[in-house]
Design an enzyme around this catalytic site. Structure first.
Site, PDB file in Angstrom:
ATOM      1  N   ASP A 165      10.104  -5.978   3.652  1.00  0.00           N
ATOM      2  CA  ASP A 165      10.589  -6.711   2.483  1.00  0.00           C
ATOM      3  C   ASP A 165      11.441  -5.833   1.574  1.00  0.00           C
ATOM      4  O   ASP A 165      11.753  -4.696   1.886  1.00  0.00           O
ATOM      5  CB  ASP A 165       9.456  -7.427   1.744  1.00  0.00           C
ATOM      6  CG  ASP A 165       8.346  -6.491   1.361  1.00  0.00           C
ATOM      7  OD1 ASP A 165       8.644  -5.302   1.148  1.00  0.00           O
ATOM      8  OD2 ASP A 165       7.190  -6.946   1.272  1.00  0.00           O
ATOM      9  N   MET A 194       5.250  -5.835 -12.259  1.00  0.00           N
ATOM     10  CA  MET A 194       5.996  -7.113 -12.309  1.00  0.00           C
ATOM     11  C   MET A 194       6.099  -7.638 -13.737  1.00  0.00           C
ATOM     12  O   MET A 194       5.945  -8.841 -13.980  1.00  0.00           O
ATOM     13  CB  MET A 194       5.302  -8.162 -11.415  1.00  0.00           C
ATOM     14  CG  MET A 194       5.310  -7.766  -9.958  1.00  0.00           C
ATOM     15  SD  MET A 194       4.444  -8.928  -8.915  1.00  0.00           S
ATOM     16  CE  MET A 194       2.782  -8.289  -8.960  1.00  0.00           C
ATOM     17  N   LYS A 237      13.967 -11.094  -0.593  1.00  0.00           N
ATOM     18  CA  LYS A 237      14.961 -11.998  -1.162  1.00  0.00           C
ATOM     19  C   LYS A 237      16.293 -11.812  -0.468  1.00  0.00           C
ATOM     20  O   LYS A 237      16.789 -10.699  -0.350  1.00  0.00           O
ATOM     21  CB  LYS A 237      15.134 -11.691  -2.655  1.00  0.00           C
ATOM     22  CG  LYS A 237      14.230 -12.540  -3.505  1.00  0.00           C
ATOM     23  CD  LYS A 237      14.519 -12.350  -4.967  1.00  0.00           C
ATOM     24  CE  LYS A 237      13.407 -12.966  -5.774  1.00  0.00           C
ATOM     25  NZ  LYS A 237      13.144 -12.292  -7.025  1.00  0.00           N
TER      26      LYS A 237
HETATM   27  N1  SAH Z   1       2.475  -2.859  -3.412  1.00  0.00           N
HETATM   28  C1  SAH Z   1       3.335  -2.337  -4.433  1.00  0.00           C
HETATM   29  C2  SAH Z   1       3.471  -3.287  -5.609  1.00  0.00           C
HETATM   30  C3  SAH Z   1       4.102  -4.590  -5.235  1.00  0.00           C
HETATM   31  S1  SAH Z   1       4.311  -5.657  -6.615  1.00  0.00           S
HETATM   32  C4  SAH Z   1       2.814  -0.962  -4.884  1.00  0.00           C
HETATM   33  O1  SAH Z   1       1.731  -0.552  -4.490  1.00  0.00           O
HETATM   34  O2  SAH Z   1       3.548  -0.287  -5.583  1.00  0.00           O
HETATM   35  C5  SAH Z   1       5.959  -5.261  -7.099  1.00  0.00           C
HETATM   36  C6  SAH Z   1       5.974  -4.487  -8.377  1.00  0.00           C
HETATM   37  O3  SAH Z   1       5.648  -3.134  -8.133  1.00  0.00           O
HETATM   38  C7  SAH Z   1       7.312  -4.419  -9.064  1.00  0.00           C
HETATM   39  O4  SAH Z   1       7.572  -5.574  -9.823  1.00  0.00           O
HETATM   40  C8  SAH Z   1       7.144  -3.214  -9.950  1.00  0.00           C
HETATM   41  O5  SAH Z   1       6.373  -3.506 -11.072  1.00  0.00           O
HETATM   42  C9  SAH Z   1       6.305  -2.315  -9.062  1.00  0.00           C
HETATM   43  N2  SAH Z   1       7.117  -1.346  -8.306  1.00  0.00           N
HETATM   44  C10 SAH Z   1       7.165  -1.196  -6.971  1.00  0.00           C
HETATM   45  N3  SAH Z   1       7.996  -0.184  -6.635  1.00  0.00           N
HETATM   46  C11 SAH Z   1       8.485   0.306  -7.780  1.00  0.00           C
HETATM   47  C12 SAH Z   1       9.386   1.351  -8.108  1.00  0.00           C
HETATM   48  N4  SAH Z   1       9.967   2.116  -7.175  1.00  0.00           N
HETATM   49  N5  SAH Z   1       9.661   1.581  -9.410  1.00  0.00           N
HETATM   50  C13 SAH Z   1       9.083   0.847 -10.376  1.00  0.00           C
HETATM   51  N6  SAH Z   1       8.235  -0.162 -10.132  1.00  0.00           N
HETATM   52  C14 SAH Z   1       7.924  -0.429  -8.855  1.00  0.00           C
END
Ligand code: SAH
Length: 487
Positions: free
Chosen positions: A34, A170, A56
Site C-alpha cells: 500500500d 492519522m 490510493k
Molecule cells: N501501521 C502504521 C500506521 C498506519 S496508520 C505504523 O505502524 O506506523 C497511518 C498513519 O501512520 C498516518 O496517518 C500517520 O499518522 C502515521 N505514519 C505512518 N508513517 C508515517 C511517517 N513516515 N511519518 C509520519 N507519520 C506516519
C-alpha cells in the site's frame, strides 16, 4: 495453497525493514503493498514477482478492506509466497488483525513479521524518545480517525495529566481539535508538542510549538501527510537528540543520472548521509549479439576493460560459448578503474593493472609503459562508439561488445519528476548529454553539478555549466566532493 506473510515495512526509510521482512521480499512470488510502504523496497523483489498496489490510486480510490482481504486469499491460491507489505508495523492501525482473521477463516496459512512503527521510529528520527526517565513514564498511541471520522470518542480527560507521551496517528487535519480537547481537559498551554511529517524520510519536516500555539504555528507552516502529532515533555529533548536532520546531506536533493539499470553505489551512500536521491537511467546497456568470439583472444597478451559493463558483456559472451576464466590464463588484465576491477573480481579475476587516474588515456599509457606489449597484442573491450586517439595511435584490437542505447527524453523527464535538485552528480559524458537534452541545460545550471573527471567536465562546459570536479576520477572521491561541496 500458498502462505501469506503480513510484513511491516517500517516507517519510511527503506533501511528500517527487518532482516526477516527483507528476506521474504526477496523470495516473494507476489507482493501486495500500500501507499505507506516505501516503493524502494519493491526493487528487492525478483524479476518475475507480481506486484499489486492496493493504496490510493491517482483517482484517489482506495481499495476497500474487504476487497483486500479477498485479494489476499485469491493470491494465496495462485502463488506460493505472498507478502502483504504494510507501512510501519502490521498491527499498529494497520488492519493486520482483520487480514489475519480473514485468512484464518479461509484456511490460508499466514505469519506476521512485525515492523518498526512510525509511532516509535518516526519519533526517534525526529529526536524524540517516546519515554524518558523523569519526563514520561509511558506512552499512549491513539488514532484520530475512527469509523465516523469523529474525535468524540477520545478520552481527553485521562490524557491531560501530562505523565504519558501522547502520539496521534492519522490526525493532521485535526490538530486544532486535538489541542483544544487536551487544553480543555486541563493540559497546560506550555506542554511541548510537535507535528512530524514524512518521518524517517529525507523529506521529513517538523513543526514544534507549545500545545497552545501548535495549530496556529501549523497554519503558517503547513505540512503534508503522513504525519504524527506528539504531545509531551519528551518533545523538549528534540533539540539535543535530533540526529537525523543534522546529517551532513539532510535537505539536499541529489539527482544521479547514469547509464544502466543497476543502482548507483552513490545512492545508498548519499541516502545514509540524509540526502534525498533520485536516480535517472539515461541509457540501456545492451550486449551486441554476435560481437564476441573466442578467436578474439588469439595472440592476445593483454586484455583491457573500460567499464564494468564491458566486463559483464565479455563474460556473458565467454560463458555463452561454454568457456570460462581459464581462457584468460596467462593474459595480463587491465581495468580502467576500481569499479571495473571490482566487477572483474566478482568473476574471479584479479586486475593486474589499474592506472593511477581512471580514464582511458591513462589506461592506454599504463599498458604501454608497464607491459611493453605491442598494440596488436592488446584487446580493448569497450562500448560501441568513438575510440580515444591514444588507443588508435597504439594500434590495439578493439572489441565493442555492448552499446549504451539512449533512453527516450520523455522517460528521462518522467524519472526526474519535474522536481528541482540542489545537486546533480555525473560520472560520464553520455549521462550529461542525455540529461541536458531531456531536461534542458538551464535546469542543470540551476543545480550544483559535480563531475567525476575531466572528460565529463568538458562535456558539462559545452552546455555552459561550470562543474565541480572530483580531484581524482573515482566514485569515492566524487562522493567526498559532493559531501564537501568541492571545498
Ligand atoms: N501501521 C502504521 C500506521 C498506519 S496508520 C505504523 O505502524 O506506523 C497511518 C498513519 O501512520 C498516518 O496517518 C500517520 O499518522 C502515521 N505514519 C505512518 N508513517 C508515517 C511517517 N513516515 N511519518 C509520519 N507519520 C506516519
Amino acid at each position: 495453497m500458498g502462505k501469506v506473510y503480513l510484513v511491516g515495512a517500517g516507517p519510511g526509510d527503506p533501511g528500517l525493514i527487518t532482516v526477516k521482512g527483507r528476506r521474504l521480499l526477496e523470495n516473494a512470488d507476489c507482493i501486495v503493498y500500500d501507499r505507506l510502504a516505501n516503493p524502494r523496497l519493491l526493487s528487492l523483489a525478483r524479476e518475475r514477482c507480481r506486484l499489486i498496489y492496493v493504496g490510493k490510486a491517482a483517482s484517489r480510490h482506495t481499495m476497500k478492506q474487504e476487497e483486500i482481504n479477498a485479494l489476499l486469499v485469491h493470491c494465496a491460491a495462485e502463488y506460493e509466497t505472498v507478502v502483504r507489505l504494510k507501512g510501519g508495523d502490521v498491527y499498529v492501525f494497520g488492519r493486520g488483525g482483520e487480514e489475519g482473521l480473514f485468512l484464518m477463516e479461509h484456511g490460508v496459512e499466514f505469519e506476521v513479521v512485525p515492523g518498526i512503527s512510525s509511532c516509535t521510529g518516526g519519533l526517534a528520527y525526529a529526536g524524540i524518545p517516546i519515554t524518558h526517565r523523569g519526563l514520561s513514564h509511558g506512552f499512549r498511541v491513539v488514532t484520530a480517525h475512527d469509523k465516523d471520522d469523529k474525535l468524540t470518542k477520545l478520552d481527553f480527560a485521562s490524557m491531560a495529566h501530562g505523565e504519558e507521551t501522547l502520539v496521534f496517528l492519522m490526525g493532521l487535519s485535526k490538530v486544532g481539535e486535538i489541542a483544544a480537547g487536551l487544553l480543555e481537559a486541563g493540559m497546560p498551554m506550555q506542554m511541548p508538542a510537535a507535528v512530524i511529517s514524512h518521518a524517517t524520510l529525507p523529506s521529513q519536516q517538523i513543526v514544534s510549538a507549545p500545545l497552545g500555539e501548535l495549530a496556529e504555528t501549523l497554519q503558517c507552516r503547513p505540512l503534508s501527510s503522513p504525519a504524527l502529532i506528539v504531545v509531551g515533555k519528551v518533545v523538549s529533548l528534540r533539540e539535543n537528540l535530533n540526529f537525523f536532520e543534522k546529517l551532513p546531506l539532510f535537505g539536499r536533493k541529489i539527482l544521479i543520472p547514469h547509464p544502466g539499470r543497476e543502482s548507483s553505489p552513490l545512492t545508498e551512500y548519499f541516502e545514509g548521509l540524509g540526502a534525498k536521491v533520485t536516480e535517472v537511467c539515461t541509457g540501456e546497456i545492451r550486449g551486441i549479439p554476435g560481437a564476441f568470439s573466442a578467436e578474439m583472444l588469439d595472440g592476445i597478451k593483454c586484455l583491457a576493460f573500460s567499464s564494468k559493463h564491458g566486463v559483464d558483456a565479455f563474460f556473458h559472451g565467454l560463458f555463452a560459448l561454454g568457456k570460462d576464466v581459464r581462457s584468460l590464463a596467462g593474459i595480463c588484465i587491465a581495468a580502467v578503474g576500481s569499479a571495473t576491477a571490482d566487477r572483474l573480481f566478482s568473476y574471479g579475476v584479479h586486475a593486474d593493472l589499474i592506472p593511477s587516474e581512471f580514464h582511458s588515456d591513462a589506461l592506454c599509457e599504463t599498458i604501454r609503459r608497464k607491459t611493453g606489449f605491442a598494440g596488436e597484442e592488446v584487446l580493448f573491450v569497450k562500448v560501441r562508439g568513438s575510440l580515444s586517439p591514444c588507443f588508435v595511435d597504439f594500434g590495439v584490437h578493439v572489441a565493442e561488445l555492448y552499446e549504451n542505447h539512449p533512453m527516450e527524453e520523455e522517460s528521462i523527464r518522467a524519472q526526474a519528476r519535474g522536481e528541482s535538485y540542489t545537486d546533480m552528480v555525473f560520472s560520464c559524458s553520455s549521462a550529461v548529454h542525455a540529461t541536458a537534452k531531456a531536461l534542458g541545460a538551464e535546469v542543470l545550471r540551476k543545480s550544483r553539478c559535480f563531475s567525476i573527471g575531466e572528460k565529463t567536465s568538458e562535456t558539462l562546459r559545452t552546455y555552459g555549466i561550470m562543474p565541480i570536479q572530483a580531484q581524482r576520477a573515482d566514485l569515492q572521491t566524487l562522493a567526498q566532493t559532493v559531501m564537501t561541496g568541492g571545498k
